[in-house]
Motif scaffolding. Sequence first.
Motif, PDB file in Angstrom:
ATOM      1  N   ILE A   2      -7.478  -0.813   3.675  1.00 47.79           N
ATOM      2  CA  ILE A   2      -6.445  -1.795   3.303  1.00 47.79           C
ATOM      3  C   ILE A   2      -7.097  -3.109   2.883  1.00 47.79           C
ATOM      4  CG2 ILE A   2      -4.488  -3.144   4.148  1.00 47.79           C
ATOM      5  CD1 ILE A   2      -3.899  -0.796   6.071  1.00 47.79           C
ATOM      6  N   ASP A   3      -8.101  -3.543   3.657  1.00 49.93           N
ATOM      7  CA  ASP A   3      -8.808  -4.785   3.325  1.00 49.93           C
ATOM      8  C   ASP A   3      -9.537  -4.651   1.988  1.00 49.93           C
ATOM      9  OD1 ASP A   3      -7.920  -5.954   5.633  1.00 49.93           O
ATOM     10  OD2 ASP A   3      -9.759  -5.585   6.770  1.00 49.93           O
ATOM     11  N   ALA A   4     -10.139  -3.465   1.745  1.00 55.46           N
ATOM     12  CA  ALA A   4     -10.885  -3.256   0.501  1.00 55.46           C
ATOM     13  C   ALA A   4      -9.969  -3.330  -0.716  1.00 55.46           C
ATOM     14  CB  ALA A   4     -11.592  -1.902   0.542  1.00 55.46           C
ATOM     15  N   MET A   5      -8.706  -2.935  -0.533  1.00 62.35           N
ATOM     16  CA  MET A   5      -7.749  -2.973  -1.654  1.00 62.35           C
ATOM     17  C   MET A   5      -7.052  -4.314  -1.773  1.00 62.35           C
ATOM     18  SD  MET A   5      -5.935   0.787  -1.499  1.00 62.35           S
ATOM     19  CE  MET A   5      -5.502   0.716   0.233  1.00 62.35           C
ATOM     20  N   GLY A   6      -7.373  -5.226  -0.858  1.00 61.54           N
ATOM     21  CA  GLY A   6      -6.690  -6.507  -0.872  1.00 61.54           C
ATOM     22  C   GLY A   6      -5.231  -6.399  -0.468  1.00 61.54           C
ATOM     23  N   GLY A   7      -4.909  -5.353   0.304  1.00 64.44           N
ATOM     24  CA  GLY A   7      -3.538  -5.177   0.782  1.00 64.44           C
ATOM     25  C   GLY A   7      -2.591  -4.523  -0.197  1.00 64.44           C
ATOM     26  N   LYS A   8      -3.088  -4.147  -1.397  1.00 65.57           N
ATOM     27  CA  LYS A   8      -2.236  -3.502  -2.401  1.00 65.57           C
ATOM     28  C   LYS A   8      -3.019  -2.389  -3.082  1.00 65.57           C
ATOM     29  CE  LYS A   8       0.395  -7.735  -3.425  1.00 65.57           C
ATOM     30  NZ  LYS A   8       1.604  -7.311  -2.742  1.00 65.57           N
ATOM     31  N   GLY A   9      -2.405  -1.215  -3.135  1.00 64.02           N
ATOM     32  CA  GLY A   9      -3.081  -0.102  -3.780  1.00 64.02           C
ATOM     33  C   GLY A   9      -2.571   1.223  -3.251  1.00 64.02           C
ATOM     34  N   GLU A  10      -3.415   2.244  -3.404  1.00 61.51           N
ATOM     35  CA  GLU A  10      -3.036   3.595  -2.982  1.00 61.51           C
ATOM     36  C   GLU A  10      -4.021   4.094  -1.938  1.00 61.51           C
ATOM     37  OE1 GLU A  10      -1.675   6.801  -5.842  1.00 61.51           O
ATOM     38  OE2 GLU A  10      -3.585   7.665  -5.191  1.00 61.51           O
ATOM     39  N   LEU A  11      -3.478   4.547  -0.815  1.00 63.63           N
ATOM     40  CA  LEU A  11      -4.276   5.116   0.267  1.00 63.63           C
ATOM     41  C   LEU A  11      -4.014   6.619   0.295  1.00 63.63           C
ATOM     42  CD1 LEU A  11      -6.068   4.463   2.845  1.00 63.63           C
ATOM     43  CD2 LEU A  11      -3.922   4.564   4.106  1.00 63.63           C
ATOM     44  N   ARG A  12      -5.065   7.414   0.226  1.00 62.09           N
ATOM     45  CA  ARG A  12      -4.922   8.869   0.213  1.00 62.09           C
ATOM     46  C   ARG A  12      -5.468   9.446   1.520  1.00 62.09           C
ATOM     47  NH1 ARG A  12      -6.844   7.287  -4.582  1.00 62.09           N
ATOM     48  NH2 ARG A  12      -8.983   7.944  -4.115  1.00 62.09           N
ATOM     49  N   VAL A  13      -4.630  10.241   2.177  1.00 64.32           N
ATOM     50  CA  VAL A  13      -5.018  10.870   3.439  1.00 64.32           C
ATOM     51  C   VAL A  13      -4.872  12.378   3.280  1.00 64.32           C
ATOM     52  CG1 VAL A  13      -4.642  10.954   5.922  1.00 64.32           C
ATOM     53  CG2 VAL A  13      -4.122   8.855   4.672  1.00 64.32           C
ATOM     54  N   VAL A  47       0.847  -1.193   0.000  1.00 60.92           N
ATOM     55  CA  VAL A  47       0.000   0.000   0.000  1.00 60.92           C
ATOM     56  C   VAL A  47       0.884   1.244   0.000  1.00 60.92           C
ATOM     57  CG1 VAL A  47      -1.747   1.325   1.252  1.00 60.92           C
ATOM     58  CG2 VAL A  47      -1.874  -1.171   1.211  1.00 60.92           C
ATOM     59  N   VAL A  48       0.665   2.117  -0.979  1.00 63.40           N
ATOM     60  CA  VAL A  48       1.390   3.394  -1.067  1.00 63.40           C
ATOM     61  C   VAL A  48       0.503   4.472  -0.448  1.00 63.40           C
ATOM     62  CG1 VAL A  48       2.401   5.109  -2.611  1.00 63.40           C
ATOM     63  CG2 VAL A  48       2.582   2.672  -3.153  1.00 63.40           C
ATOM     64  N   VAL A  49       1.053   5.211   0.509  1.00 65.68           N
ATOM     65  CA  VAL A  49       0.286   6.257   1.196  1.00 65.68           C
ATOM     66  C   VAL A  49       0.605   7.608   0.575  1.00 65.68           C
ATOM     67  CG1 VAL A  49      -0.215   7.361   3.399  1.00 65.68           C
ATOM     68  CG2 VAL A  49       0.329   4.919   3.339  1.00 65.68           C
ATOM     69  N   GLN A  50      -0.429   8.285   0.087  1.00 65.48           N
ATOM     70  CA  GLN A  50      -0.291   9.640  -0.444  1.00 65.48           C
ATOM     71  C   GLN A  50      -0.846  10.612   0.587  1.00 65.48           C
ATOM     72  OE1 GLN A  50       1.281  10.327  -3.141  1.00 65.48           O
ATOM     73  NE2 GLN A  50       1.426   8.316  -4.128  1.00 65.48           N
ATOM     74  N   ARG A  51       0.015  11.521   1.065  1.00 62.49           N
ATOM     75  CA  ARG A  51      -0.381  12.458   2.109  1.00 62.49           C
ATOM     76  C   ARG A  51      -0.594  13.847   1.518  1.00 62.49           C
ATOM     77  NH1 ARG A  51       3.264   8.782   4.042  1.00 62.49           N
ATOM     78  NH2 ARG A  51       2.992   7.977   6.170  1.00 62.49           N
TER      79      ARG A  51
END
Length: 411
Positions: free
Chosen positions: A368-379, A336-340
């Motif tokens: 994280i669960d919705a992405m299956g543990g891989k993807g982009e998380l934006r905060v 998971v890549v976190v974009q702040r």
Amino acid sequence: MVEKAELLRVPVFVDLPDDQIAWFIGQAEELRLKAGDTYFRQGDPADAMFVVLEGQLQARGEIGGETVVIAMKPGDVTGVLPFSRMKQFAVGARAVTEARVLRFPSSLFPDLVQKMPELTQRLVGLMSDRIRETTRLEQQRDRLASLGKLSAGLAHELNNPASAAKRATSQLRDVLTKIRDASHELGRRDLTAAQKSEIEKLEASFVQSSEVPPDPLAVSDLEDHIDSLLRSHGQNDLWQMAADLARKNVKPEALESLFAILDSDTARAALVRIAASVEVATLLNEIESGTSRISDLVRAIKEYTFMDQTPIQNVDIVKSLETTLTILNHKLKRGVVVQRDYQRVPLLVNSFGSELNQVWTNIIDNAIDAMGGKGELRVRTYREDNCVVVEIADNGPGILPEIRSHIFEPF
């Protein structure tokens, strides 16, 4: 035969008129139970309310995968209550000792509402208390489940640097032995001041080197060059040393000065000591890195739980989010890549800090669960009038259209 006085001792029946008490007794059935008798089972139709008159009873069952045990005593009212939506008993109940129970059928609840409005009001209040207690237990169970997941993740996060530090410490003992033996060997030789100075200068330069480690291919080439140099001076069994020095980006020409001023055996002892000193520096860096990581995690845990702090305080929202991301790093680092996108001015909210962190944890964990543990998380955080806005989004598949309209339904 149930006496009116017995029923009037039950809290919800206190001070009710005699005619209403008499009507209730007339419609109810008295059950006399022996120890071990079951008076309703889990899954049975919820068709009666029970008033405990004598003895000790116990309800037991599986709710949400957990065993629930509820003790009941004289004066308690159990079973289905007026206006309850219960269709089946969620637990089973049995007598622990000899007991007397009054059974009132749910089919007569409409009459009960008409003839005993005060009792109905009290029973509704009792049902509200039940709901609050059930909700409290569910929240506690959810917190414990969340804590269990966090604890497992943190244990893994702490174990990695701790294991690395332990492994480096074990290796350090062996390397220090090499340094001691090489120093003794050099001490037995009659070295000039210039020779000692050259050894110390090379040792210091290699230990303090802060060059970026070369890529694996360059390391392999460098190892070959160092090994060739050592072999050219009769050192045919120092291939491991060649590999260690290559990883520290030591150039072969830097070693030539030793062979220029020292004989072969003395140069070998000097090389062993220099290589061991370089390895000590590397191991110390590993230990420092591991213990720093442990210290950072412990600090994050203290900040996450607001340990040793007042429950309500001005919470720095960005710091709160970052602490939560640190706590969940064991799940984020898998892909998971976190974009702040944080507003630069401090955003303070007077709140329960630990509970805010629990909110972030639930939302980010779900993402994280919705992405299956891989993807982009934006905060993202920003201020809007007198409010602070926190946006947490992911690039997962989203909520299925057929259930989207039901997401805010409590059950």
